[in-house]
Design an enzyme around this catalytic site. Structure first.
Site, mmCIF file in Angstrom:
data_model
loop_
_atom_site.group_PDB
_atom_site.id
_atom_site.type_symbol
_atom_site.label_atom_id
_atom_site.label_comp_id
_atom_site.label_asym_id
_atom_site.label_seq_id
_atom_site.Cartn_x
_atom_site.Cartn_y
_atom_site.Cartn_z
ATOM 1 N N GLY A 9 0.826 -1.210 0.000
ATOM 2 C CA GLY A 9 0.000 0.000 0.000
ATOM 3 C C GLY A 9 0.857 1.255 0.000
ATOM 4 O O GLY A 9 2.002 1.250 -0.470
ATOM 5 N N ASN A 10 0.300 2.318 0.568
ATOM 6 C CA ASN A 10 0.970 3.625 0.502
ATOM 7 C C ASN A 10 2.374 3.602 1.103
ATOM 8 O O ASN A 10 3.336 4.048 0.481
ATOM 9 C CB ASN A 10 0.119 4.667 1.234
ATOM 10 N N HIS A 175 4.903 5.517 20.028
ATOM 11 C CA HIS A 175 4.553 6.170 18.755
ATOM 12 C C HIS A 175 3.037 6.424 18.749
ATOM 13 O O HIS A 175 2.279 5.851 17.985
ATOM 14 C CB HIS A 175 4.969 5.263 17.589
HETATM 15 N N1 LIG Z 1 5.003 3.151 12.311
HETATM 16 C C1 LIG Z 1 4.800 4.249 11.590
HETATM 17 O O1 LIG Z 1 5.517 5.235 11.745
HETATM 18 C C2 LIG Z 1 3.719 4.286 10.571
HETATM 19 C C3 LIG Z 1 2.791 3.272 10.513
HETATM 20 N N2 LIG Z 1 1.806 3.280 9.564
HETATM 21 C C4 LIG Z 1 0.916 2.128 9.546
HETATM 22 O O2 LIG Z 1 1.295 1.288 8.452
HETATM 23 C C5 LIG Z 1 0.164 0.532 8.028
HETATM 24 C C6 LIG Z 1 0.015 0.649 6.515
HETATM 25 O O3 LIG Z 1 -0.360 1.971 6.157
HETATM 26 P P1 LIG Z 1 -0.665 2.332 4.623
HETATM 27 O O4 LIG Z 1 0.417 1.789 3.766
HETATM 28 O O5 LIG Z 1 -0.978 3.762 4.567
HETATM 29 O O6 LIG Z 1 -1.997 1.476 4.369
HETATM 30 P P2 LIG Z 1 -2.559 0.937 2.964
HETATM 31 O O7 LIG Z 1 -3.992 0.585 3.190
HETATM 32 O O8 LIG Z 1 -2.218 1.884 1.881
HETATM 33 O O9 LIG Z 1 -1.720 -0.403 2.719
HETATM 34 C C7 LIG Z 1 -1.833 -1.536 3.517
HETATM 35 C C8 LIG Z 1 -1.712 -2.741 2.618
HETATM 36 O O10 LIG Z 1 -1.680 -3.913 3.422
HETATM 37 C C9 LIG Z 1 -2.292 -4.943 2.666
HETATM 38 N N3 LIG Z 1 -2.641 -6.055 3.516
HETATM 39 C C10 LIG Z 1 -3.653 -6.176 4.412
HETATM 40 N N4 LIG Z 1 -3.636 -7.385 4.985
HETATM 41 C C11 LIG Z 1 -2.591 -8.070 4.461
HETATM 42 C C12 LIG Z 1 -2.045 -9.361 4.663
HETATM 43 N N5 LIG Z 1 -2.573 -10.209 5.534
HETATM 44 N N6 LIG Z 1 -0.971 -9.713 3.936
HETATM 45 C C13 LIG Z 1 -0.415 -8.863 3.052
HETATM 46 N N7 LIG Z 1 -0.883 -7.623 2.814
HETATM 47 C C14 LIG Z 1 -1.963 -7.233 3.513
HETATM 48 C C15 LIG Z 1 -3.496 -4.257 2.036
HETATM 49 O O11 LIG Z 1 -4.016 -4.990 0.937
HETATM 50 C C16 LIG Z 1 -2.901 -2.916 1.648
HETATM 51 O O12 LIG Z 1 -2.434 -2.897 0.308
HETATM 52 C C17 LIG Z 1 -1.025 1.067 8.832
HETATM 53 O O13 LIG Z 1 -1.289 0.235 9.930
HETATM 54 C C18 LIG Z 1 -0.530 2.424 9.306
HETATM 55 O O14 LIG Z 1 -1.196 2.858 10.467
HETATM 56 C C19 LIG Z 1 1.701 4.280 8.648
HETATM 57 C C20 LIG Z 1 2.584 5.332 8.674
HETATM 58 C C21 LIG Z 1 3.647 5.434 9.637
HETATM 59 O O1 LIG Z 2 -0.610 8.705 11.847
HETATM 60 C C1 LIG Z 2 -0.763 7.502 11.550
HETATM 61 O O2 LIG Z 2 -1.756 6.827 11.853
HETATM 62 C C2 LIG Z 2 0.321 6.830 10.785
HETATM 63 C C3 LIG Z 2 1.568 7.018 11.518
HETATM 64 O O3 LIG Z 2 1.888 6.279 12.425
HETATM 65 C C4 LIG Z 2 2.291 8.275 11.275
HETATM 66 O O4 LIG Z 2 2.196 8.856 10.195
HETATM 67 O O5 LIG Z 2 2.994 8.690 12.203
#
Ligand SMILES: NC(=O)C1=CN([C@@H]2O[C@H](COP(=O)(O)OP(=O)(O)OC[C@H]3O[C@@H](n4cnc5c(N)ncnc54)[C@H](O)[C@@H]3O)[C@@H](O)[C@H]2O)C=CC1
Ligand SMILES: O=C([O-])CC(=O)C(=O)O
Length: 311
Positions: A9-10, A175
């Protein structure tokens, strides 16, 4: 060196893009459950090779983990992101099951991989991954502090009206919107304390803006951010694969460090070829120690919700 990113995803695709054009790994595999999605993202990225000039091989896989075999690093970004008005913690119900099954699957084909956990609530997902896999703590790294610190430096640079790369600063703790601890006391502008240039009132606003940095972007974008998160993961992966031994705030299992045990939380770490090479003990003042303990209480109560998943 081979990197697998689960979740195309993103955040996952942005991470693959940055790893490729910066030449951080020779091979990247994107894996997703959505049919054809990871293959499409990989093909799109590969079609940048001649215009941005990289040689990394990027491929996609629809849930076929055999293609991820022998990865040196596996990044877990699979799961749902939050929508405006939600907290990261609200994602636990869906993401815990996804993260646990993904971690089990990747280890079948890459038993020696270092796992970087990104899915939210990240500290709890890192703890879940560690407990569910039984891997040594150096091989489970939660990514959050690298991103939060880059946002902190962004807000400091805006307040100072100086370039971000001239600013040093770090965010430790959980976080989460209320658990992050931007260390304004030791932040600096080219070696001079930022407090020489900014009032306490401005520094408090910088810290508050940093803590809700992810929520602010979620409000603006309708889903959570991806450019800085993807680049922050790539930065961390670079330090692992190229044994750079950078000091990066990461969520890591604590065994007495910073007064906490049996919890994953953000603390300064040396990141190298073995993953977490060292946890760095920086001197916190009494106020910062208090904030860290409060942050740990909140993360720990979220971890309690994992009991049914880990049973
Ligand atoms: N730790 C951090 O600093 C950050 C964490 N995140 C987290 O990262 C995660 C992903 O965010 P995005 O990429 O924006 O979401 P997104 O929705 O764009 O991408 C997530 C992808 O995971 C896939 N997915 C779901 N279940 C799956 C499985 N069992 N096996 C393989 N693929 C699977 C989906 O099909 C989707 O393409 C979210 O939980 C978000 O909160 C996002 C930004 C920063
Ligand atoms: O804000 C969210 O949910 C995703 C994330 O962890 C970040 O961008 O820091």
């Amino acid at each position: 060196m081979k990197v697998t990113i689960v979740g195309a995803g993103n955040v996952g695709a942005t991470c693959a893009d940055v790893i490729s054009y910066r030449g951080i790994a020779s091979e990247v595999v994107l894996l997703d459950i959505k049919e054809g999605f990871a293959e499409g993202k990989a093909m799109d990225i590969m079609q940048c090779a001649t215009t941005t000039g990289f040689n990394t091989r990027v491929s996609g896989s629809t849930n076929d983990y055999s293609k991820t075999a022998n990865s040196n690093v596996v990044v877990i970004t699979s799961g749902i992101p939050r929508k405006p008005g939600m907290t990261r913690e609200e994602l636990i119900g869906i993401n815990a099951g996804i993260v646990k099954s993904v971690a089990d699957n990747v280890l079948k084909y890459s038993p020696d991989a270092i796992i970087v956990v990104v899915s939210n609530p990240m500290d709890t997902m890192a703890y879940l991954t560690l407990k569910a896999t039984g891997l040594p703590k150096n091989r489970i790294i939660g990514m959050g502090g690298a991103l939060d610190s880059s946002r902190f430096k962004y807000y400091l640079s805006q307040a100072l009206n100086k370039p971000s790369n001239d600013v040093q600063g770090m965010v430790i703790g959980g976080h989460g919107d209320t658990t992050m601890i931007p260390l304004t006391r030791i932040a600096s502008y080219n070696g001079s304390p930022v407090s020489d240039f900014l009032s306490q009132e401005v520094l408090d606003k910088v810290a508050a803006d940093t803590m809700v940095g992810g929520a602010t972007l979620t409000g603006l974008l309708g889903t959570s951010a991806w450019y800085a998160p993807g680049a922050s993961v790539a930065y961390l992966v670079d330090s692992i694969l190229n044994d750079q031994r950078k000091m990066i705030a990461c969520s890591v299992y604590l065994e007495g460090e910073y007064g906490q045990s049996d919890i994953c939380m953000g603390v300064p770490c040396i990141i190298g070829k073995n993953g977490i090479e060292e946890i760095v003990n920086i001197n916190l003042d009494e106020k910062e120690k208090g904030l860290f303990a409060k942050s740990a209480d909140a993360v720990r109560s979220m971890n309690d919700a994992l009991k049914s998943v880990l049973a």
